[in-house]
Design a protein around this motif. Structure first.
Motif, short mmCIF file in Angstrom:
data_model
loop_
_atom_site.label_atom_id
_atom_site.label_comp_id
_atom_site.label_asym_id
_atom_site.label_seq_id
_atom_site.Cartn_x
_atom_site.Cartn_y
_atom_site.Cartn_z
N PHE A 42 -15.28 4.12 39.54
CA PHE A 42 -15.10 5.29 38.68
C PHE A 42 -14.42 4.84 37.40
CE2 PHE A 42 -15.18 7.55 42.82
CZ PHE A 42 -16.22 8.43 42.54
N VAL A 43 -14.92 5.34 36.27
CA VAL A 43 -14.25 5.09 34.98
C VAL A 43 -13.71 6.43 34.50
CG1 VAL A 43 -14.48 4.23 32.63
CG2 VAL A 43 -15.85 3.22 34.47
N MET A 44 -12.39 6.54 34.40
CA MET A 44 -11.77 7.81 34.02
C MET A 44 -11.51 7.82 32.52
SD MET A 44 -11.64 8.52 37.22
CE MET A 44 -10.59 9.90 37.64
N HIS A 45 -12.45 8.41 31.78
CA HIS A 45 -12.33 8.39 30.32
C HIS A 45 -11.16 9.21 29.82
CE1 HIS A 45 -15.99 6.18 29.60
NE2 HIS A 45 -16.60 6.93 30.50
N LYS A 66 -19.48 0.75 43.69
CA LYS A 66 -19.12 1.98 42.98
C LYS A 66 -17.78 1.82 42.30
CE LYS A 66 -19.26 6.15 41.69
NZ LYS A 66 -20.29 6.42 40.68
N GLY A 78 -27.10 10.35 47.30
CA GLY A 78 -27.43 10.47 45.88
C GLY A 78 -26.50 11.41 45.13
N ASN A 79 -25.41 11.79 45.78
CA ASN A 79 -24.45 12.68 45.14
C ASN A 79 -23.55 11.89 44.19
OD1 ASN A 79 -21.46 14.32 46.18
ND2 ASN A 79 -22.92 15.12 44.71
N TYR A 80 -23.20 10.66 44.59
CA TYR A 80 -22.51 9.74 43.69
C TYR A 80 -23.51 8.68 43.25
CZ TYR A 80 -17.73 11.29 44.81
OH TYR A 80 -16.57 12.00 44.95
N ARG A 81 -23.39 8.26 42.01
CA ARG A 81 -24.27 7.21 41.52
C ARG A 81 -23.83 5.87 42.08
NH1 ARG A 81 -25.40 10.06 35.87
NH2 ARG A 81 -23.38 11.02 36.13
N CYS A 82 -24.79 4.99 42.24
CA CYS A 82 -24.50 3.66 42.74
C CYS A 82 -24.58 2.71 41.53
CB CYS A 82 -25.56 3.33 43.78
SG CYS A 82 -25.42 1.70 44.45
N ASP A 83 -23.53 1.92 41.30
CA ASP A 83 -23.47 1.11 40.08
C ASP A 83 -24.13 -0.26 40.23
OD1 ASP A 83 -22.00 3.13 38.84
OD2 ASP A 83 -20.12 2.36 39.67
N PRO A 114 -34.09 11.61 39.57
CA PRO A 114 -33.61 12.84 40.19
C PRO A 114 -34.67 13.52 41.07
CG PRO A 114 -32.86 12.77 37.92
CD PRO A 114 -33.72 11.56 38.13
N ILE A 135 -34.93 11.80 44.37
CA ILE A 135 -33.77 12.09 45.22
C ILE A 135 -33.91 13.48 45.85
CG2 ILE A 135 -31.26 12.38 45.30
CD1 ILE A 135 -31.07 10.23 43.14
#
Lengths: 232, 267
Positions: free
Chosen positions: A14-17, A12, A59-64, A84, A87
């Motif tokens: 996170f990309v903070m745009h 996992k 399934g609350n956070y996506r798995c990369d 979805p 899940i």
């Protein structure tokens, strides 16, 4: 025996745009499994990614990347790639989640908040309320509060309502995120008992517990999350 | 959060299917190549700011506007998937009166303001063939009760009602024929926060009790979280992100979604 949860190389980031696309790697190479009737406790310091792993399993956070295999209605489903709708089906039939905080819905009485998951499985309203009441009594929520919406309750009371809601159904997997965080000794002991009962019923559990005593009492195995630290 | 232990059921046939929907007004592209499937009992929220194309999309989906490209099909009660663009006017109106509901932001658009509340609800029943006055009145009364409107207001016209009551009456009028799909356009917009909470709680209960599918357009992410299973984020007529509601809101991936989520003021 087929593990209920089989995680391989999950990761996992996170990309903070909004912060110039900065990348925050959280975990990498997450691999462990949980057998029926087993409670695995994730250990490691704050920020190591314990909650993120729990949220990925729900399934609350996506798995990369990697795989999160779960036994669902007799076959294996990979939550890292599931739709979805799948899940949602997993949450309805297989995985329950007890978080630290209750996301209270306005106007719904505590008794009904707890009874709701049972109603969905076809239990009658009277029986669901009776079982909800029994669990609330065990967790020392006074009966005069049952008819009130939990949004007005204290933190500890809300957490106990949440625990009752999480433990009332008979799902084969339970994820516990600090279930005893703001509880007194008496109620901590009740939670330890509830976990032991779930183990006897063959429920597979993954827990985050900071309290050493509770961890010692419920953990069958520790998984050290620091080994999954994703170096930036 | 919406109670996921209830609907949608494990039903493998979509109820509504949108494929490559596009619509432009002159040079303005209001909707670009939107495709998705909605399943029975599933609640989909379409979120985005004003001008993102979400209301245009709702008009296209509910066959109130024809797309420039793409199609919408719907599974009729007999199980046959029909292209909405190929339905005759009479068939479309029948669908609207029976199997669909449409909840407008402004209740005055969905109600007849000068006739009684009972007649507003009863009218939908008569449209599907009910003709026994006593039974119609009885059904209307029980629906008023379900949406928490005192039955002694049954003979009053909605113009004498408060905004929140009007919205609840509009919902009763829509649900009385037991539709399978309800479209909602900013259903809580323009209401006080306390009134919103009551309405949301009521809608949440009704949707799961009746196993309704719904498409809810809203700019309010809290409404999406409470009501929907799945969310579609729109920007400039395009769907930029879609997924499980709590996943998109708790782990937003696209820049625009991150901006929307981070713009919520903490309560």
């Amino acid at each position: 025996m087929i593990p209920m949860i089989d995680i391989r190389n999950a990761e996992k980031t996170f990309v903070m745009h909004l912060q110039d696309g900065i990348r925050l790697p959280v975990v990498r190479g997450v691999s462990f499994h949980v057998a029926p009737g087993e409670c695995v406790v994730l250990s490691g310091p704050s920020g190591a990614g314990k909650s993120s792993i729990l949220k990925m399993i729900f399934g609350n956070y996506r798995c990369d990347g990697g795989m999160i295999g779960v036994q669902h209605l007799g076959s294996t489903i990979d939550l890292a790639t599931a739709e979805p709708r799948q899940i949602l089906s997993v949450r309805r039939n297989t995985i329950g989640y007890v978080s630290q905080f209750l996301r209270a819905v306005p106007r719904v009485a505590a008794l009904d908040v707890v009874a709701e998951p049972l109603l969905a499985t076809g239990v009658t309203r009277d029986e669901a309320r009776e079982r909800a009441g029994a669990l609330l009594r065990r967790l020392n929520i006074p009966e005069r509060l049952w008819k009130l919406p939990p949004s007005t309750f204290s933190g500890g009371e809300q957490q106990r309502v949440n625990i009752a809601r999480g433990f009332i159904s008979s799902l084969p997997i339970l994820l516990l995120d600090e279930p005893t965080a703001s509880l007194d000794a008496v109620n901590r002991a009740v939670v330890v008992e509830l976990v032991a009962e779930k183990k006897r019923d063959g429920v597979a559990m993954v827990a985050i517990v900071h309290d050493d005593e509770v961890r010692h009492l419920i953990a069958d195995r520790l998984v050290d999350v620091t080994s999954f630290a994703a170096a930036a | 959060m919406l109670d996921v232990t209830k609907a949608p059921r494990d039903d493998d046939q979509p109820l509504l299917l949108a494929e490559g929907l596009s619509k432009s007004f002159g040079r303005l592209q209001a909707c670009r190549e939107v495709s998705f499937a909605l399943y029975p009992g599933e609640v989909l929220a379409i979120v985005g700011e004003s001008g993102s194309g979400k209301s245009t999309l709702l008009q296209l989906l509910s066959a109130q506007m024809a797309p420039n490209a793409g199609s919408v099909s719907y599974r009729m009660r007999d199980g046959v998937m029909r292209d909405l663009g190929a339905l005759g006017e009479a068939e479309r109106r029948f669908l609207f009166r029976t199997d669909w509901g449409f909840v407008h932001q402004d209740p005055a658009m969905g109600l007849r303001m000068a006739v009684s509340a009972g007649a507003n609800v009863g009218e939908r029943l008569m449209a599907v063939g009910h003709n026994h006055y006593g039974k119609i009145r009885q059904t209307a009364a029980s629906w008023l009760e379900r949406v928490e409107i005192s039955v002694d207001r049954i003979d009053d016209a909605p113009k004498t009602y408060s905004g929140g009551m009007r919205q609840r009456l509009q919902i009763a009028r829509n649900l009385v024929t037991e539709p399978r799909l309800v479209f909602m356009d900013e259903p809580t917009g323009g209401l006080d926060v306390s009134v919103q909470a009551r309405l949301l709680d009521m809608m949440r209960t009704l949707v799961s009790e009746l196993g309704l599918a719904a498409i809810v357009v809203t700019h309010d992410l809290a409404v999406a979280r409470l009501l929907s299973h799945r969310v579609m984020v729109m920007q400039g007529g395009r769907v930029v992100e879609t997924g499980l509601t709590d996943q998109v809101l708790d782990d937003p991936r696209e820049p625009y979604t991150q901006l929307l989520v981070s713009s919520i003021l903490p309560a």
